[in-house]
Structure formats: structure tokens, C-alpha cells
Design an enzyme around this catalytic site. Structure first.
Site, mmCIF file in Angstrom:
data_model
loop_
_atom_site.group_PDB
_atom_site.id
_atom_site.type_symbol
_atom_site.label_atom_id
_atom_site.label_comp_id
_atom_site.label_asym_id
_atom_site.label_seq_id
_atom_site.Cartn_x
_atom_site.Cartn_y
_atom_site.Cartn_z
ATOM 1 N N ASP A 37 -9.778 -4.423 4.092
ATOM 2 C CA ASP A 37 -9.040 -3.237 4.478
ATOM 3 C C ASP A 37 -8.211 -2.816 3.261
ATOM 4 O OD1 ASP A 37 -7.624 -1.336 6.218
ATOM 5 O OD2 ASP A 37 -5.951 -2.737 6.054
ATOM 6 N N ASP A 40 -5.101 -0.225 3.316
ATOM 7 C CA ASP A 40 -3.674 0.053 3.507
ATOM 8 C C ASP A 40 -2.889 -1.190 3.904
ATOM 9 O OD1 ASP A 40 -4.466 2.606 2.967
ATOM 10 O OD2 ASP A 40 -4.351 3.308 5.040
#
Length: 298
Positions: A55, A57
Site C-alpha cells: 500500500d 499512503d
């Protein structure tokens, strides 16, 4: 990224989350083929069935990538204040509600601010904004984890709700294999403002990882996924090894109950400060344009 008619027709009948995942995987594969130059001594990785998925963020990058992107666009007067305000209100309603079921209802407004803009222009601006606002926000610890997989001969992809064009820029700058991201529809090289499927969020990420694994011959039992958010439990559950990085409280609880690894590169007040952007950035662009308004007025 523009989708071929063949890819679009293949995923049209799917539910929005699966359609988003299939489209993202197809775009990621196409981007990889464009970046590969045959006959220049590039050898295939020795470990062809294992890979890692990160991922972005608050996992790979401090804060939300789309938040930084919106700040950069606002500084360049890419859109009007009224455009930003209207878009921000729609996205804030989505993020404050916080329900996965809300994603599909906002998919057609998620990238409405780029409607009519050339894809090439947005990619060029993304390159500039990465250098200005993102390059210094990469978590050194997470980057080292990605390098560990690369050094083992494994491929590494980013998996994010951020538009795939921006996700691919980040992946290239970090020397990674590629990226899975939200796919925006384009016609004749310009964005329509609509998405293919929906935001690459929650279950859609798991669909994207599975679709990419099928295309690339990966054994998901040998793959690893990293994320900070409980929204990514579907993706984390799809692979053999799950790692919670800078986890929110809910993911930390899930990781402990399931025996997943936990890696936290935050300390003290810094961890508290970046918690807010994680909420804003979990979906596509939530709150980012609102911040862009303030940034532009400075």
C-alpha cells in the site's frame, strides 16, 4: 490510463470492485510491457512465483499521495476554487461516512476534476509534483522492506487507491516493478472524469492482486502484502504473509489476533500527526482538494 476495448468489454459485466481490480491489473501489466525493452540484457527475476505488494499512503509514504498531488495541482491553478470546493464536499461526505458501500456511489466524482484533461499533461505534472512534494516523504523503513524483496529476486508492486498514473510514477522513482491503482477512463488521450469500475479500495485491491497473480504466474501463498489500514484486510488476507506497517488501531488488533507481523516506523507525536491524513487518503482524494484550496490561497 487508457483501456483497450478488449479489456473494457471483458470487465464490463463484473461487479464494480472486481471490475476495478481487473482493470488495474490489466493496466499494470500493460505498463510493465511498455517499460520493458527486449534485448538489452534485462534478465527475468530468479524468483518468479513470489512477489510483494505495498500500500502507499502511510505505508510507503508519509501521509496521502493524492493529498500531496492535489496540493501541487492547486498551486498550478489546475482547477478553479469552485471546482475544488464542489469536489471536496462530495469526497468529504464519502470519507466521513466511512462505509465501503459508499465507494461505488462516489466513483463517478472521484476524478471528475481531471475530466477533459490530456492524460499526458497529468502524468507530466505528476512527475513534477513527486519531485517537489513526495520524494522526501518516503518511509526509509518501508523502502528497505521493498528492497529486501527486490534483492531476493522478487517483483514488487504498489497497490493504491491513487490514480494508476501517479502510482506508476512513484513505483518508477523507487525502482519497483510497477503499480496497481485506480483506473480512470480516457478517450482519445483525454480523461472522461469517470472510473473503470470504482476506486481501488478495500476488496477491489484484493481483486487486483489476484488478477495480477493470475496474469504473472504468482503463487499468492508465497507472496507478501504490506498496509497500514484495516480497509486492506482483504488484500492482506489474500497472500501468504501479511505485514501491518504503521497500522491504525483496528488493523493492529486484527494483526495481533491473526499473528501477522507489525512494523511501525512512527514515533511519538509524529505518529499522531500522520494519523489524520491516513483517514483522508484511504479512499480516492478524500479531503485532498479541500486542502488544495487552502494551499492555493497561501
Amino acid at each position: 490510463m487508457a483501456e483497450s476495448d478488449e479489456v473494457l468489454s471483458r470487465v464490463t459485466a463484473l461487479d464494480p470492485a472486481r471490475r476495478a481490480g481487473e482493470a488495474s491489473a490489466a493496466a499494470a501489466v500493460a505498463a510493465g510491457e511498455e517499460l520493458t525493452v527486449p534485448g538489452e540484457g534485462v534478465e527475468p527475476p530468479p524468483d518468479l512465483t513470489a512477489a510483494a505488494f505495498f500500500d502507499v499512503d502511510n505505508t510507503m509514504m508519509v501521509g496521502a499521495s493524492i493529498f500531496h498531488f492535489a496540493r501541487g495541482l492547486a498551486a498550478r491553478k489546475f482547477f478553479t476554487t469552485s471546482d475544488m470546493a464542489g469536489f471536496a464536499w462530495q469526497q468529504i461526505k464519502f470519507r466521513v461516512g466511512g462505509r465501503e458501500s459508499d465507494v461505488s456511489g462516489h466513483r463517478d466524482t472521484a476524478l471528475s476534476f481531471v475530466a477533459g484533461r490530456p492524460v499526458e499533461e497529468v502524468v507530466r505534472l505528476g512527475e513534477e509534483i513527486y519531485d517537489e512534494l513526495m520524494v522526501d516523504r518516503i518511509w526509509a523503513g518501508t523502502r528497505a522492506l521493498a528492497q529486501m524483496h527486490l534483492d531476493a529476486g522478487q517483483r514488487v508492486w504498489l497497490v493504491t487507491a491513487t490514480p494508476i498514473e501517479l502510482a506508476l510514477i512513484i513505483a518508477r522513482r523507487l525502482g519497483l516493478t510497477g503499480a496497481l491503482g485506480t483506473v480512470a477512463e480516457s478517450v482519445d488521450g483525454c480523461y472522461t472524469g469517470r472510473l473503470v469500475g470504482e476506486i481501488l479500495h478495500g476488496p477491489a485491491k484484493a481483486h487486483a492482486v489476484r488478477a495480477l497473480a493470475a496474469s504473472e504466474g504468482l503463487d499468492l501463498r508465497r507472496c507478501t502484502a504490506y498496509s497500514d489500514s484495516v480497509n486492506d484486510v482483504p488484500m492482506l488476507s489474500a497472500v501468504g504473509t501479511a505485514v501491518a506497517v504503521n497500522p491504525d488501531s483496528e488493523l493492529r488488533d486484527v494483526a495481533k489476533s491473526r499473528g501477522w507481523q507489525i512494523r511501525d516506523f512512527r514515533t511519538g507525536r509524529k505518529a499522531a500527526r500522520i494519523g489524520v491524513p491516513s483517514v483522508l487518503g484511504a479512499g480516492a482524494l478524500a479531503g485532498a482538494v479541500a486542502a488544495g484550496v487552502a494551499y492555493r490561497k497561501r
